[in-house]
Write a protein that holds these residues in place. Structure first.
Motif, PDB file in Angstrom:
ATOM      1  N   MET A  49       0.932  -1.190   0.109  1.00 34.89           N
ATOM      2  CA  MET A  49       0.052   0.092   0.193  1.00 34.89           C
ATOM      3  C   MET A  49       0.849   1.123  -0.033  1.00 34.89           C
ATOM      4  O   MET A  49       0.294   2.149  -0.013  1.00 34.89           O
ATOM      5  N   GLU A  50       2.113   1.093  -0.026  1.00 34.54           N
ATOM      6  CA  GLU A  50       3.092   2.525   0.170  1.00 34.54           C
ATOM      7  C   GLU A  50       3.106   2.838  -1.091  1.00 34.54           C
ATOM      8  O   GLU A  50       3.844   2.106  -2.131  1.00 34.54           O
ATOM      9  N   PRO A  51       3.346   4.098  -1.507  1.00 32.10           N
ATOM     10  CA  PRO A  51       3.394   4.759  -2.932  1.00 32.10           C
ATOM     11  C   PRO A  51       4.984   4.965  -2.944  1.00 32.10           C
ATOM     12  O   PRO A  51       5.570   5.063  -1.991  1.00 32.10           O
ATOM     13  N   PHE A  52       5.291   4.670  -4.328  1.00 31.25           N
ATOM     14  CA  PHE A  52       6.883   4.766  -4.747  1.00 31.25           C
ATOM     15  C   PHE A  52       6.707   4.935  -6.372  1.00 31.25           C
ATOM     16  O   PHE A  52       5.676   4.853  -6.964  1.00 31.25           O
ATOM     17  N   THR A  53       7.684   5.392  -6.768  1.00 28.30           N
ATOM     18  CA  THR A  53       7.914   5.917  -7.989  1.00 28.30           C
ATOM     19  C   THR A  53       9.388   5.319  -8.735  1.00 28.30           C
ATOM     20  O   THR A  53      10.247   5.543  -8.001  1.00 28.30           O
ATOM     21  N   ILE A  54       9.193   4.699  -9.750  1.00 26.55           N
ATOM     22  CA  ILE A  54      10.361   4.382 -10.490  1.00 26.55           C
ATOM     23  C   ILE A  54      10.579   5.112 -11.868  1.00 26.55           C
ATOM     24  O   ILE A  54       9.255   5.253 -12.438  1.00 26.55           O
ATOM     25  N   SER A  55      11.467   5.333 -12.023  1.00 22.31           N
ATOM     26  CA  SER A  55      11.797   6.277 -13.454  1.00 22.31           C
ATOM     27  C   SER A  55      13.039   5.906 -13.987  1.00 22.31           C
ATOM     28  O   SER A  55      14.034   5.527 -13.402  1.00 22.31           O
ATOM     29  N   PHE A  56      12.849   5.684 -15.421  1.00 17.99           N
ATOM     30  CA  PHE A  56      13.741   5.424 -16.371  1.00 17.99           C
ATOM     31  C   PHE A  56      13.400   5.641 -17.637  1.00 17.99           C
ATOM     32  O   PHE A  56      12.557   5.750 -17.976  1.00 17.99           O
ATOM     33  N   TRP A  57      14.725   5.881 -18.528  1.00 19.46           N
ATOM     34  CA  TRP A  57      14.623   5.801 -19.984  1.00 19.46           C
ATOM     35  C   TRP A  57      14.523   4.429 -20.748  1.00 19.46           C
ATOM     36  O   TRP A  57      15.289   3.585 -20.466  1.00 19.46           O
ATOM     37  N   ILE A  58      13.689   4.049 -21.504  1.00 21.48           N
ATOM     38  CA  ILE A  58      13.514   3.043 -22.170  1.00 21.48           C
ATOM     39  C   ILE A  58      13.502   3.105 -23.510  1.00 21.48           C
ATOM     40  O   ILE A  58      12.616   3.874 -24.090  1.00 21.48           O
ATOM     41  N   LYS A  59      13.946   2.593 -24.470  1.00 21.61           N
ATOM     42  CA  LYS A  59      13.909   2.491 -26.168  1.00 21.61           C
ATOM     43  C   LYS A  59      13.399   1.210 -26.537  1.00 21.61           C
ATOM     44  O   LYS A  59      14.450   0.113 -26.283  1.00 21.61           O
ATOM     45  N   THR A  60      12.374   1.082 -27.234  1.00 22.08           N
ATOM     46  CA  THR A  60      12.256  -0.542 -27.826  1.00 22.08           C
ATOM     47  C   THR A  60      12.237  -0.208 -29.300  1.00 22.08           C
ATOM     48  O   THR A  60      11.692   0.677 -29.849  1.00 22.08           O
ATOM     49  N   PRO A  61      12.690  -1.355 -30.157  1.00 27.78           N
ATOM     50  CA  PRO A  61      12.755  -1.288 -31.307  1.00 27.78           C
ATOM     51  C   PRO A  61      11.320  -1.455 -32.194  1.00 27.78           C
ATOM     52  O   PRO A  61      11.082  -1.294 -33.158  1.00 27.78           O
ATOM     53  N   LYS A  62      10.493  -1.988 -31.485  1.00 28.12           N
ATOM     54  CA  LYS A  62       9.226  -2.109 -32.105  1.00 28.12           C
ATOM     55  C   LYS A  62       8.064  -2.087 -30.757  1.00 28.12           C
ATOM     56  O   LYS A  62       8.580  -2.420 -29.679  1.00 28.12           O
ATOM     57  N   ALA A  63       6.999  -2.465 -31.162  1.00 25.62           N
ATOM     58  CA  ALA A  63       5.789  -2.194 -30.392  1.00 25.62           C
ATOM     59  C   ALA A  63       5.640  -3.755 -29.939  1.00 25.62           C
ATOM     60  O   ALA A  63       5.555  -4.592 -30.697  1.00 25.62           O
ATOM     61  N   PHE A  64       5.012  -4.031 -28.489  1.00 25.44           N
ATOM     62  CA  PHE A  64       4.752  -5.432 -28.193  1.00 25.44           C
ATOM     63  C   PHE A  64       3.277  -5.403 -27.701  1.00 25.44           C
ATOM     64  O   PHE A  64       2.776  -4.302 -26.822  1.00 25.44           O
ATOM     65  N   ASP A  65       2.598  -6.547 -28.011  1.00 22.31           N
ATOM     66  CA  ASP A  65       1.273  -6.587 -27.585  1.00 22.31           C
ATOM     67  C   ASP A  65       1.238  -6.890 -25.724  1.00 22.31           C
ATOM     68  O   ASP A  65       0.408  -6.432 -25.154  1.00 22.31           O
ATOM     69  N   GLU A  66       2.309  -7.714 -25.351  1.00 25.99           N
ATOM     70  CA  GLU A  66       2.375  -7.831 -24.035  1.00 25.99           C
ATOM     71  C   GLU A  66       4.002  -7.825 -23.707  1.00 25.99           C
ATOM     72  O   GLU A  66       4.697  -8.527 -24.447  1.00 25.99           O
ATOM     73  N   ALA A  67       4.366  -7.310 -22.838  1.00 24.56           N
ATOM     74  CA  ALA A  67       5.906  -7.288 -22.329  1.00 24.56           C
ATOM     75  C   ALA A  67       5.928  -6.825 -20.864  1.00 24.56           C
ATOM     76  O   ALA A  67       5.139  -5.514 -20.546  1.00 24.56           O
ATOM     77  N   HIS A  68       6.860  -7.426 -20.177  1.00 19.86           N
ATOM     78  CA  HIS A  68       6.849  -6.738 -18.751  1.00 19.86           C
ATOM     79  C   HIS A  68       8.393  -5.929 -18.747  1.00 19.86           C
ATOM     80  O   HIS A  68       9.334  -6.641 -19.281  1.00 19.86           O
ATOM     81  N   VAL A  69       8.460  -5.118 -18.131  1.00 18.95           N
ATOM     82  CA  VAL A  69       9.705  -4.293 -17.951  1.00 18.95           C
ATOM     83  C   VAL A  69      10.051  -4.399 -16.519  1.00 18.95           C
ATOM     84  O   VAL A  69      11.336  -4.934 -16.142  1.00 18.95           O
ATOM     85  N   VAL A  70       9.355  -4.275 -15.347  1.00 17.72           N
ATOM     86  CA  VAL A  70       9.519  -4.327 -14.158  1.00 17.72           C
ATOM     87  C   VAL A  70       9.093  -5.528 -13.613  1.00 17.72           C
ATOM     88  O   VAL A  70       7.443  -5.602 -13.678  1.00 17.72           O
ATOM     89  N   TYR A  71       9.567  -6.304 -12.533  1.00 16.71           N
ATOM     90  CA  TYR A  71       8.865  -7.649 -11.840  1.00 16.71           C
ATOM     91  C   TYR A  71       9.452  -7.651 -10.632  1.00 16.71           C
ATOM     92  O   TYR A  71      10.464  -7.548 -10.375  1.00 16.71           O
ATOM     93  N   ASN A  72       8.387  -7.637  -9.561  1.00 14.74           N
ATOM     94  CA  ASN A  72       8.523  -7.718  -8.369  1.00 14.74           C
ATOM     95  C   ASN A  72       8.513  -8.845  -7.648  1.00 14.74           C
ATOM     96  O   ASN A  72       7.055  -9.329  -7.810  1.00 14.74           O
ATOM     97  N   GLY A  73       9.483  -9.760  -7.064  1.00  9.65           N
ATOM     98  CA  GLY A  73       9.261 -10.974  -6.429  1.00  9.65           C
ATOM     99  C   GLY A  73      10.379 -11.503  -5.667  1.00  9.65           C
ATOM    100  O   GLY A  73      11.596 -11.033  -6.067  1.00  9.65           O
TER     101      GLY A  73
END
Length: 558
Positions: A529-553
């Protein structure tokens, strides 16, 4: 060898010669009238119905003895002859021997000539097929051709029509059904049995309508009932019992392949009893048959569908489902679609459409193309063939869109009154909380704007950002597989199988979805429930229907 010696006197020779000519002519006439029928077959002719019906009398014989070689399956047709359609049966034979069927003419019909023949080289079915026709069946087919060989569509494709009540059963038939039964008995030259005693009739009726025998008290009361229409009143009373729906549902649930377990491997519990109860209620409410079909096949597609209409579609979810982890998902997804296709054909069309999954149907007018056209309706449903594990219906069926749901979804909530009351209470609490969250979000935006306005210079703004930052990672001078001090506070990160390239600010990592970056999260743990922010620059060569960039586990952000 001399078999006969005929001696004529001179006076009688001319007269005898004329007699011989007449005999020969009559022989030709009789031959032209049709093939010779044995005494046994002629005797069977007297036992045939007045009118031969294609669906009731003829098609069962043809499909069992003839269609394997002369039916719908083009790959198995012999002599280019089809007997399952009037066009095929009446077409000229490729052998030049005429026609298989000439309406009303058994002499010119190859079908009747061959079934009446004793020649093993000519008779049909051929002896090597190990199939044969008995005298009654030969008589049926012969009379059918004599009457014009009328074909009819498959009974499943024919709209029922009122039938004239036969005049039969004089002295004992008391209703329309009795008259039809009497007509069939007379056709078979049979007499009806004596009417059973009242206690036997009552017992039979109880078993037929409820599946249970009457208790002693009920039986005693019924036996003492003086009304002449006691039986009709008893039928009405039994039809009104809940047990009637249970009795009738037992038959339908077999057709609908209902079960309380999945049917494969571990055979986990399959929560389908609400559908069972719906079927029972449908019988007890005397739901019209057209609704009974429509609701089960596509009740959820009805505009503003009711809970009962949507529940009825569980008919399509009664298929076996596999929970083995090693199955091939696409294989079982297709199996589930095929199961629904075949079951619908059996339950509502009276056809074994499943045969056409592998080849054109040999006995019914269904091609393999027809089958997969039918198959396509179910193939459009959103479903995966993955193994099913417990709680999937809860985790993936309610709040997740269909394309991400597992085999168990979508699901339908069916709470009782008490649970429904609790659920409504909780939903109201959720709605109140969402409104509260929305108000707080608006307040946070106002505070953020105020915070920016109070930062008079870029330096003070950067100072505020630095103060709020708990972890800053960059990839300059960081070698693969080596943990480096990347920012203040001795925060560390490790990455594997990742190349670097020039980025927006300094070096960037290049990911092909095979490499992995693992950041030490021991000093930046957050509660959900705690708010936080992640900020980064990302460049993708093409569009994806589904993709995960950040995973928490497992206390790691990847």
């Amino acid at each position: 060898m001399i078999q006969h010696i005929i001696i004529f006197s001179r006076k009688s020779f001319a007269r005898s010669a004329n007699l011989m000519i007449i005999v020969c002519w009559l022989s030709l006439v009789f031959y032209a009238c049709g093939p010779e029928m044995s005494d046994r077959i002629q005797a069977q002719m007297t036992h045939l119905p007045d009118k031969i019906d294609y669906n009731f009398h003829v098609k069962p014989i043809l499909s069992d003895r003839c269609f394997a070689c002369h039916g719908p399956d083009a790959n198995k047709q012999e002599a280019d002859l089809r007997l399952d359609t009037p066009e095929g049966a009446r077409a000229a034979l490729s052998s030049g021997a005429g026609h298989a069927i000439v309406e009303g003419n058994i002499a010119k019909s190859q079908l009747t000539q061959r079934i009446l023949s004793d020649d093993p080289e000519f008779i049909m079915p051929p002896p090597e097929s190990n199939l044969s026709l008995d005298d009654y069946e030969i008589a049926l087919l012969t009379k059918w051709v004599e009457q014009g060989a009328e074909y009819k569509p498959h009974w499943a494709f024919t709209k029922p029509a009122p039938q004239e009540v036969p005049v039969a059963g004089d002295g004992w038939a008391v209703n329309e059904i009795d008259h039809f039964v009497a007509a069939k008995l007379e056709e078979k030259n049979l007499k009806p049995s004596e009417e059973a005693s009242r206690e036997i009739l009552v017992r039979r009726l109880y078993f037929d309508l409820t599946g249970l025998p009457p208790d002693v008290a009920d039986l005693k009361r019924i036996l003492e009932d003086p009304r002449h229409d006691y039986y009709e009143k008893l039928v009405d009373s039994l039809l009104s019992l809940p047990a009637y729906g249970e009795r009738m549902a037992a038959h339908w649930l077999d057709v609908a392949r209902f079960a309380d377990s999945e049917g494969y491997l571990d055979d986990y519990h399959h929560e389908m009893w609400p559908y069972r109860d719906w079927v029972i209620e449908a019988y007890n409410k005397n739901l019209p048959y057209d609704d009974f079909i429509l609701w089960q096949v596509g009740g959820d597609q009805i505009p503003n569908a009711t809970k009962e209409q949507r529940l009825a579609t569980a008919f399509n979810r009664n298929n076996k489902q596999n929970s083995e982890g090693g199955i091939i998902p696409e294989e079982f997804r297709v199996e589930y679609v095929a199961d629904r296709t075949s079951t619908l054909g059996t339950a509502f069309l009276g056809l074994t459409v499943g045969c056409a999954r592998c080849h054109d149907h040999k006995y019914d007018p269904i091609s393999q193309k027809n089958y997969f056209q039918f198959f396509s309706f179910f193939n459009s449903t959103v479903e995966r063939g993955d193994a099913i594990f417990s709680f999937n219906s809860l985790e993936n069926g309610n709040e997740v869109s269909n394309e991400f749901s597992m085999n168990a979804g979508p699901v339908m909530a069916l709470p009782n009154e008490e649970v429904a009351e609790i659920r409504n209470f909780l939903l109201q609490k959720i709605e109140d909380k969402e409104e509260d969250i929305q108000k707080k979000a608006e307040q946070n935006q106002q505070q953020a704007r105020q915070w920016i306005a109070n930062s008079a210079s870029a330096k003070s703004l950067q100072d505020a950002v630095d103060k709020a930052t708990v972890l800053y990672l960059n990839f300059d001078q960081t070698a693969e597989g080596v943990s480096k001090d990347l920012a203040k506070g001795n925060k560390k990160a490790t990455y594997y199988r990742l190349d670097t390239a020039l980025g927006k600010h300094g070096l960037a990592i290049v990911s092909d979805a095979q490499g992995q970056l693992v950041a030490d999260g021991s000093q930046i743990s957050f509660e959900r429930m705690e708010p936080f922010t992640i900020s980064f620059w990302i460049k993708t060569p093409k569009a994806f229907d589904e993709a995960h960039v950040v995973y928490n586990g497992n206390n790691r952000i990847q």
